[in-house]
Design an enzyme around this catalytic site. Structure first.
Site, PDB file in Angstrom:
ATOM      1  CB  CYS A  10      -0.958  -0.004   1.179  1.00 30.19           C
ATOM      2  SG  CYS A  10      -1.908  -1.534   1.363  1.00 30.19           S
ATOM      3  N   GLY A  70       4.167   7.150  -1.933  1.00 31.85           N
ATOM      4  CA  GLY A  70       5.581   6.810  -2.071  1.00 31.85           C
ATOM      5  C   GLY A  70       6.551   7.508  -1.148  1.00 31.85           C
ATOM      6  CB  CYS A 125      -2.173   8.021   9.144  1.00 33.34           C
ATOM      7  SG  CYS A 125      -3.298   7.761   7.760  1.00 33.34           S
TER       8      CYS A 125
END
Length: 428
Positions: free
Chosen positions: A248, A252, A370
């Site tokens: 995932c 990047g 997150c």
């Protein structure tokens, strides 16, 4: 062009159509060249999303019945936001917002009445909002309950931090420069910044600046990445000759950081299911002069892309509710629903189960989100460890975050960071 009308239409796409704020703004900006206009529209849209639940409550107090027209409602919210939170002169905020409704005569008079009544009764209306929890905290009710359940002592801090503008944080490319040298370059450009002590590549700016003003940005000397996200590469502990999988991976940032940290990897394979987002990974690597094997594939079904060769390290930056980055994406408070959490938890479990067989014996997997919800984080890892005899948690000893049942949680706003979770799992 009326910038307030543009902002209202962007907000309508978010509120009515469920489009992300980023996508709606990107589309609106295609026809707007002025940097000043873009900045004003962005400030309005981000501000209304941050304060939506408060503004929406106040608007409801000013209306006899709910507004069905999404554009007009958004315009009223834009007007209220200016009067409460911006340094726009009240008469200008009212007149320009009313002017934006010129194609709907009924809306002009309504917005004019709403905004002028607010100015007259502002103190009373704000006092009412302070007494209604959803408005006072400017969060949806389900999210207030969930955060208070998971983090009773930190909940108020989280709510307050979620409504703030986050700092701009840079990642110095330590393969090309030292952090000290880059801080010197910033000083020479008149950009005030400081090093983040517990993360050797992180630099926090006093004020955000356009990336084209950052020295050496085009040459790959620096990237924009929150300090919490920069911790991933260090936790992965990559060594020369390692084969690394970044699951995932888009857009990047962590992929690039791993490569910057260790130039002598055997290979880094970055996988993401979204082809358009994988283009971002490619662009980031190209700017930074880095090489990775980029794969568009479903992390939940590795048989479609895995070559059968095991990985020494796996970073799983799992799809999550993103509730730790509400500061950067305030539309999350408007778009995310309570029922999403269970679906995301199931997806995380599926991906974690799917990539575990790809890890070599004695290898290390770092699970990251997150999010600040325990359901997606420590409870997810705890359940995984219970089901896998060959999985052992490696505790994270650090000066950041809160140690939980498993892993370590960064609460939104700690050391000005985004909310993040990390756990390290070794294969026996």
């Amino acid at each position: 062009m009326n910038t307030r009308l543009v902002a209202a239409r962007v907000l309508s796409r978010v509120l009515q159509d469920g489009q992300s704020l980023t996508a709606a703004l990107d589309n609106a900006f295609l026809s707007i060249e002025s940097g000043k206009d873009r900045a004003f529209i962005q400030a309005l849209c981000y501000g209304v999303c941050r304060q939506f639940h408060r503004l929406d409550f106040i608007l409801s107090q000013l209306l006899d019945k709910p507004l069905k027209d999404a554009d007009v409602k958004s315009l009223a919210l834009v007007g209220l936001y200016q009067l409460k939170f911006m340094r726009v002169k009240p008469h200008a905020a009212v007149s320009e917002t009313v002017l934006a409704a010129r194609k709907k005569p009924w809306a002009k008079s309504l917005i004019n009445a709403v905004l002028r009544t607010y100015l007259r009764e502002q103190e009373e209306l704000e006092h009412k909002a302070d007494k209604f929890q959803v408005a006072a905290l400017s969060h949806p009710d389900w999210l207030i309950k969930q955060i208070e359940q998971d983090w009773p002592e930190q909940a108020l801090t989280i709510f307050l931090e979620n409504n703030q503008q986050p700092p701009m944080v840079l990642r110095a490319n330590l393969a090309k420069t030292s952090r000290e040298h880059y801080l010197q370059l910033l000083t020479e450009q008149g950009i005030e910044a400081e090093a983040v002590g517990f993360c050797r590549s992180a630099i926090r700016l006093d004020k955000p600046v356009p990336v084209d003003l950052l020295p050496g940005f085009a040459e790959g000397m620096v990237s924009v990445q929150d300090a919490a996200a920069q911790l991933a590469a260090g936790l992965l502990d990559v060594q020369p000759g390692h084969r690394v999988l970044d699951v995932c991976a888009a857009p990047g940032g962590k992929t690039a950081h791993i490569l910057e940290t260790q130039a002598q990897l055997k290979e880094l394979v970055a996988v993401d299911i979204d082809a358009s987002r994988m283009l971002r990974v490619s662009e980031n690597c190209q700017r930074l002069g880095l090489k990775a094997t980029l794969v568009v594939g479903d992390a939940a079904n590795p048989e479609g892309w895995w070559d059968g060769q095991p990985f020494d390290r796996i970073l799983l930056d799992a799809p999550c509710s993103a509730l730790g980055v509400i500061r950067r994406h305030p539309d999350i408070k408007l778009l995310r629903r309570a029922e999403d959490i269970g679906q995301l938890q199931a997806m995380q479990k599926t991906i974690l189960q799917a990539v575990w067989p790809l890890l070599a014996p004695s290898g290390l997997l770092v699970y990251a989100t997150c999010s600040i919800l325990k359901q997606e984080n420590e409870q997810q890892v705890q359940a995984f460890l219970a089901e896998h005899n060959d999985a052992v948690e490696l505790p994270i000893a650090a000066g950041w975050g809160i140690s939980g049942i498993c892993g370590r949680q960064i609460i939104t706003g700690e050391s000005a960071m985004d909310g993040f979770y990390y756990a390290r799992i070794s294969k026996q």
